[in-house]
Design a protein around this motif. Sequence first.
Motif, PDB file in Angstrom:
ATOM      1  N   GLU A  45      29.115 -54.772  70.967  1.00 34.58           N
ATOM      2  CA  GLU A  45      28.850 -54.753  69.516  1.00 34.58           C
ATOM      3  C   GLU A  45      27.549 -55.484  69.187  1.00 34.58           C
ATOM      4  O   GLU A  45      26.798 -55.055  68.318  1.00 34.58           O
ATOM      5  N   GLU A  46      27.267 -56.574  69.894  1.00 36.60           N
ATOM      6  CA  GLU A  46      26.022 -57.309  69.680  1.00 36.60           C
ATOM      7  C   GLU A  46      24.822 -56.450  70.091  1.00 36.60           C
ATOM      8  O   GLU A  46      23.809 -56.420  69.388  1.00 36.60           O
ATOM      9  N   LEU A  47      24.935 -55.758  71.216  1.00 37.96           N
ATOM     10  CA  LEU A  47      23.859 -54.859  71.644  1.00 37.96           C
ATOM     11  C   LEU A  47      23.675 -53.707  70.659  1.00 37.96           C
ATOM     12  O   LEU A  47      22.551 -53.268  70.416  1.00 37.96           O
ATOM     13  N   ARG A  48      24.771 -53.230  70.083  1.00 39.46           N
ATOM     14  CA  ARG A  48      24.681 -52.187  69.058  1.00 39.46           C
ATOM     15  C   ARG A  48      23.957 -52.719  67.829  1.00 39.46           C
ATOM     16  O   ARG A  48      23.082 -52.069  67.269  1.00 39.46           O
ATOM     17  N   ARG A  49      24.285 -53.938  67.438  1.00 35.23           N
ATOM     18  CA  ARG A  49      23.652 -54.555  66.272  1.00 35.23           C
ATOM     19  C   ARG A  49      22.141 -54.709  66.471  1.00 35.23           C
ATOM     20  O   ARG A  49      21.361 -54.540  65.541  1.00 35.23           O
ATOM     21  N   ARG A  50      21.728 -54.997  67.713  1.00 37.78           N
ATOM     22  CA  ARG A  50      20.312 -55.168  68.027  1.00 37.78           C
ATOM     23  C   ARG A  50      19.600 -53.854  68.336  1.00 37.78           C
ATOM     24  O   ARG A  50      18.398 -53.843  68.568  1.00 37.78           O
ATOM     25  N   GLY A  51      20.346 -52.741  68.349  1.00 41.57           N
ATOM     26  CA  GLY A  51      19.728 -51.434  68.510  1.00 41.57           C
ATOM     27  C   GLY A  51      19.660 -50.907  69.931  1.00 41.57           C
ATOM     28  O   GLY A  51      19.080 -49.855  70.164  1.00 41.57           O
ATOM     29  N   ILE A  68      17.798 -44.242  73.411  1.00 38.08           N
ATOM     30  CA  ILE A  68      16.639 -43.759  74.156  1.00 38.08           C
ATOM     31  C   ILE A  68      15.346 -44.356  73.612  1.00 38.08           C
ATOM     32  O   ILE A  68      14.366 -44.497  74.348  1.00 38.08           O
ATOM     33  N   GLU A  69      15.328 -44.746  72.354  1.00 41.07           N
ATOM     34  CA  GLU A  69      14.133 -45.352  71.762  1.00 41.07           C
ATOM     35  C   GLU A  69      13.857 -46.734  72.350  1.00 41.07           C
ATOM     36  O   GLU A  69      12.754 -47.247  72.234  1.00 41.07           O
TER      37      GLU A  69
END
Length: 87
Positions: A45-51, A68-69
């Motif tokens: 979830e933290e990695l998702r929050r950071r993109g 991919i970005e």
Amino acid sequence: MDIIEKKLLRKLYMHNVWGKHHFREDTLLKGFPSHLRHRVKIAAEELRRRGYLIKFPTGHGMQWYANIEKLKEIEEIVMSNNDTLNE
């Protein structure tokens, strides 16, 4: 970035999980000790929050894939920390 986050990124990178190729949430947790799975979910979830990761719902539950970005950044993280990720 902690070791769990790095291991998650390495797992997705090594399995080529970008865009249409994605992991179910239970597959994302495989390979981690059962007592750390709650921490793995928090790290995801933290990695998702950071993109770095993208999460989306399907009829089979939540699906995850690497953004991919952020490919260059993820490659740098995975390659520069290769020695500490093999623990």
